[in-house]
Scaffold this active site. Structure first.
Site, PDB file in Angstrom:
ATOM      1  CB  CYS A 103      -0.952  -0.015   1.184  1.00  0.00           C
ATOM      2  SG  CYS A 103      -2.069  -1.416   1.103  1.00  0.00           S
ATOM      3  CB  CYS A 237     -12.641  -1.588   6.974  1.00  0.00           C
ATOM      4  SG  CYS A 237     -12.711  -2.954   8.133  1.00  0.00           S
ATOM      5  CG  HIS A 364      -6.499   1.966   0.890  1.00  0.00           C
ATOM      6  ND1 HIS A 364      -5.361   2.502   0.314  1.00  0.00           N
ATOM      7  CD2 HIS A 364      -6.045   0.969   1.715  1.00  0.00           C
ATOM      8  CE1 HIS A 364      -4.288   1.864   0.763  1.00  0.00           C
ATOM      9  NE2 HIS A 364      -4.675   0.933   1.607  1.00  0.00           N
TER      10      HIS A 364
HETATM   11  N1  CAA Z   1     -22.742  -9.900  10.461  1.00  0.00           N
HETATM   12  C1  CAA Z   1     -21.650 -10.673  10.399  1.00  0.00           C
HETATM   13  N2  CAA Z   1     -20.856 -10.749   9.301  1.00  0.00           N
HETATM   14  C2  CAA Z   1     -21.216 -10.011   8.248  1.00  0.00           C
HETATM   15  C3  CAA Z   1     -22.353  -9.189   8.235  1.00  0.00           C
HETATM   16  C4  CAA Z   1     -23.150  -9.171   9.419  1.00  0.00           C
HETATM   17  N3  CAA Z   1     -24.254  -8.417   9.502  1.00  0.00           N
HETATM   18  N4  CAA Z   1     -22.436  -8.583   7.045  1.00  0.00           N
HETATM   19  C5  CAA Z   1     -21.386  -9.007   6.309  1.00  0.00           C
HETATM   20  N5  CAA Z   1     -20.648  -9.872   7.052  1.00  0.00           N
HETATM   21  C6  CAA Z   1     -19.439 -10.561   6.657  1.00  0.00           C
HETATM   22  C7  CAA Z   1     -19.715 -11.563   5.588  1.00  0.00           C
HETATM   23  O1  CAA Z   1     -19.143 -12.792   5.966  1.00  0.00           O
HETATM   24  C8  CAA Z   1     -19.009 -11.008   4.357  1.00  0.00           C
HETATM   25  O2  CAA Z   1     -18.235 -11.929   3.674  1.00  0.00           O
HETATM   26  P1  CAA Z   1     -18.881 -12.988   2.616  1.00  0.00           P
HETATM   27  O3  CAA Z   1     -19.909 -12.243   1.817  1.00  0.00           O
HETATM   28  O4  CAA Z   1     -17.706 -13.442   1.825  1.00  0.00           O
HETATM   29  O5  CAA Z   1     -19.437 -14.077   3.460  1.00  0.00           O
HETATM   30  C9  CAA Z   1     -17.991 -10.039   4.942  1.00  0.00           C
HETATM   31  O6  CAA Z   1     -18.505  -9.603   6.184  1.00  0.00           O
HETATM   32  C10 CAA Z   1     -17.801  -8.839   4.051  1.00  0.00           C
HETATM   33  O7  CAA Z   1     -19.046  -8.332   3.735  1.00  0.00           O
HETATM   34  P2  CAA Z   1     -19.305  -7.674   2.331  1.00  0.00           P
HETATM   35  O8  CAA Z   1     -18.510  -8.380   1.299  1.00  0.00           O
HETATM   36  O9  CAA Z   1     -20.750  -7.481   2.118  1.00  0.00           O
HETATM   37  O10 CAA Z   1     -18.715  -6.255   2.654  1.00  0.00           O
HETATM   38  P3  CAA Z   1     -18.117  -5.191   1.714  1.00  0.00           P
HETATM   39  O11 CAA Z   1     -17.882  -5.683   0.349  1.00  0.00           O
HETATM   40  O12 CAA Z   1     -18.905  -3.957   1.918  1.00  0.00           O
HETATM   41  O13 CAA Z   1     -16.684  -5.035   2.393  1.00  0.00           O
HETATM   42  C11 CAA Z   1     -15.157  -4.770   4.154  1.00  0.00           C
HETATM   43  C12 CAA Z   1     -16.566  -4.500   3.678  1.00  0.00           C
HETATM   44  C13 CAA Z   1     -14.956  -6.260   4.333  1.00  0.00           C
HETATM   45  C14 CAA Z   1     -14.967  -4.046   5.449  1.00  0.00           C
HETATM   46  C15 CAA Z   1     -14.179  -4.256   3.059  1.00  0.00           C
HETATM   47  O14 CAA Z   1     -14.411  -2.891   2.824  1.00  0.00           O
HETATM   48  C16 CAA Z   1     -12.720  -4.472   3.419  1.00  0.00           C
HETATM   49  O15 CAA Z   1     -12.205  -5.590   3.317  1.00  0.00           O
HETATM   50  N6  CAA Z   1     -11.998  -3.389   3.793  1.00  0.00           N
HETATM   51  C17 CAA Z   1     -10.576  -3.460   4.130  1.00  0.00           C
HETATM   52  C18 CAA Z   1      -9.714  -3.420   2.892  1.00  0.00           C
HETATM   53  C19 CAA Z   1      -8.275  -3.646   3.253  1.00  0.00           C
HETATM   54  O16 CAA Z   1      -7.950  -4.495   4.073  1.00  0.00           O
HETATM   55  N7  CAA Z   1      -7.377  -2.890   2.593  1.00  0.00           N
HETATM   56  C20 CAA Z   1      -5.948  -2.958   2.897  1.00  0.00           C
HETATM   57  C21 CAA Z   1      -5.652  -2.149   4.100  1.00  0.00           C
HETATM   58  S1  CAA Z   1      -4.088  -2.563   4.823  1.00  0.00           S
HETATM   59  C22 CAA Z   1      -2.997  -1.421   4.152  1.00  0.00           C
HETATM   60  O17 CAA Z   1      -3.358  -0.342   3.742  1.00  0.00           O
HETATM   61  C23 CAA Z   1      -1.560  -1.847   4.071  1.00  0.00           C
HETATM   62  C24 CAA Z   1      -1.203  -2.824   3.010  1.00  0.00           C
HETATM   63  O18 CAA Z   1      -0.046  -2.809   2.529  1.00  0.00           O
HETATM   64  C25 CAA Z   1      -2.156  -3.845   2.564  1.00  0.00           C
END
Ligand code: CAA
Length: 417
Positions: A103, A237, A364
């Site tokens: 990143c 996140c 991001h």
């Molecule tokens: N209760 C429990 N679990 C739930 C839920 C609920 N109400 N709603 C959703 N979930 C779970 C589900 O299991 C879902 O996964 P699956 O569909 O595969 O089963 C999971 O949460 C994700 O839900 P969505 O796919 O619907 O969510 P989204 O697409 O809106 O993503 C997020 C949300 C997971 C937070 C996503 O935005 C994310 O992963 N963000 C972080 C990104 C990241 O890590 N970037 C790198 C940063 S680290 C850095 O910068 C340094 C480097 O070098 C990498």
């Protein structure tokens, strides 16, 4: 005597993904009718925007650097130096190089350009791009986990990075007595700033403290790792975004060649780059590598934390913003939350942080983030930030871009002339 280096200006595309009104997804009215922009389109838009914003003549471009993390995995596309050469008419044949540092890829593309100017070049193009919405967030988390020590850390959770920073949140909160609400305030600020930024991924999504400050239906915890799950909610996140950024780094000669003066640019006074071992984790309650990079940047520039008037810091998760502002010296260890609670990091505060929404609100697209941070600082320091402009135009700015879990950090300082 080192040559002076200037950021002449640049351009960010809109950062888009799930939650952005224009992003085509299952229930969107345009589903099946149009596609979201691909990697090539985002890159071409950013580069064309940077040419338009600066008036640089393509003939004058000496070389270019492009930050990208995992184009091979998300888009089946590597060799992005050649993609940069194809992104704008007249760039083919120039010296183009891809830079990868997870990143921090964009930040290190910027560092490469600064070094190139110091080595005698006059006009260097810097770009960053990532398209991540080609797969689900869960599958993408496996790709992003390549920024961790994959063999050792991948198994912490399907969502490796959210879990690694859940681990830091737990350690930090326990060490300093920081509350969930304290952390939630970082998200509230990020979304409030994004709501003022037409380019932000979360420009249309509201976030209040009742939602961000505790677990609830609208804001669930989602990790399977039982120990760290309570410490990371959706609102903590950064976004899985697509987007690109580009800018021009020039010498005094490059500035003149573009027909510009000091008044159009900001000086890049210096930077600090620090890299920690991928194989060790260190103290979870502080960002040691960021601290080290900041110390190098302050030493190189003669600046001190109190001189900084606007900052873009790598808030890959809410806790990271607090850890960053402590590592950069804006607050003592464990006191970052107080700064946020007092409003000091707001757009109209003493040290505005992530005025366009940061990684949580603006988004991001990982390889673009370090370049976008520099463009954001240039915009703030030139009074070009529109609805989220800092009231008194800042004369000193700083960016801090992080790769992995505080493994690679690039801190850069800028001054208005
Ligand atoms: N209760 C429990 N679990 C739930 C839920 C609920 N109400 N709603 C959703 N979930 C779970 C589900 O299991 C879902 O996964 P699956 O569909 O595969 O089963 C999971 O949460 C994700 O839900 P969505 O796919 O619907 O969510 P989204 O697409 O809106 O993503 C997020 C949300 C997971 C937070 C996503 O935005 C994310 O992963 N963000 C972080 C990104 C990241 O890590 N970037 C790198 C940063 S680290 C850095 O910068 C340094 C480097 O070098 C990498």
């Amino acid at each position: 005597m080192s040559r002076r280096v200037f950021l002449l200006g640049g351009f960010n595309t809109p950062f888009i993904g799930k939650g952005h009104p224009d992003f085509v997804w299952k229930n969107h009215p345009d589903f099946g009718k149009r596609e979201n922009p691909n990697l090539e389109e985002h890159l071409a838009a950013a580069v064309a925007g940077a040419f338009a914003a600066t008036g640089v003549d393509v003939e004058k471009v000496d070389k270019g650097y492009i930050g990208n993390f995992v184009g091979e995995l998300f888009c089946q596309q590597g060799h992005l130096g050649a993609a940069l050469a194809g992104s704008y008419p007249g760039l083919a044949g120039k010296a183009m190089t891809r830079v990868e540092a997870a990143c921090a890829s964009g930040g290190l593309a910027l560092a490469s350009a600064i070094d190139a100017i110091r080595a005698g070049n006059d006009t260097v193009l810097v770009a960053g791009v990532e398209v991540q919405t080609t797969v689900s967030a869960r599958e993408g988390a496996d790709y992003l986990a390549r920024a961790s020590h994959y063999r050792r850390q991948r198994s912490i959770d399907d969502f490796t990075f959210p879990a690694l920073f859940g681990r830091r949140t737990k350690a930090y909160r326990e060490a300093f007595g920081v509350t969930e609400e304290d952390i939630g305030r970082v998200a509230v600020k990020a979304y409030a700033n994004a709501n003022k930024n037409p380019l932000a991924h979360m420009k249309a999504k509201k976030m209040d403290l009742a939602t961000a400050g505790s677990v609830n239906d609208k804001n669930p915890c989602f990790l399977q790792n039982a120990e760290y799950s309570p410490y990371i909610k959706m609102s903590d996140c950064s976004q899985v975004s697509d987007g690109a950024s580009a800018c021009f780094v020039v010498s005094e000669e490059g500035l003149k060649a573009a027909g510009k003066t000091f008044a159009d640019a900001i000086e890049i006074v210096g930077y600090g780059h620090s890299t920690a071992s991928l194989y060790e984790d260190g103290d979870l309650t502080q960002l040691w590598t960021t601290k080290n990079a900041a110390a190098k940047a302050y030493k190189a520039t003669g600046l001190a934390p109190g001189d900084i008037q606007v900052a873009e810091v790598h808030d890959c998760f809410t806790v990271t913003e607090l850890l960053m502002i402590e590592a950069l010296g804006f607050a003592a260890p464990g006191k970052g939350a107080e700064l946020v609670r007092d409003g000091a990091t707001n757009i109209d505060g003493r040290i505005p942080v992530n005025t366009g929404g940061g990684l949580v609100g603006f988004g991001h697209p990982v390889g673009a983030t370090g370049v976008k941070q520099a463009v954001e600082i240039w915009k703030q320091m030139k009074g070009l930030s529109g609805g989220y402009q800092v009231p008194k135009t800042p004369s000193v700015g700083l960016t801090a871009n992080m790769g992995g879990d505080d493994r690679t950090v690039m801190v850069t300082a800028f001054r208005n002339l």
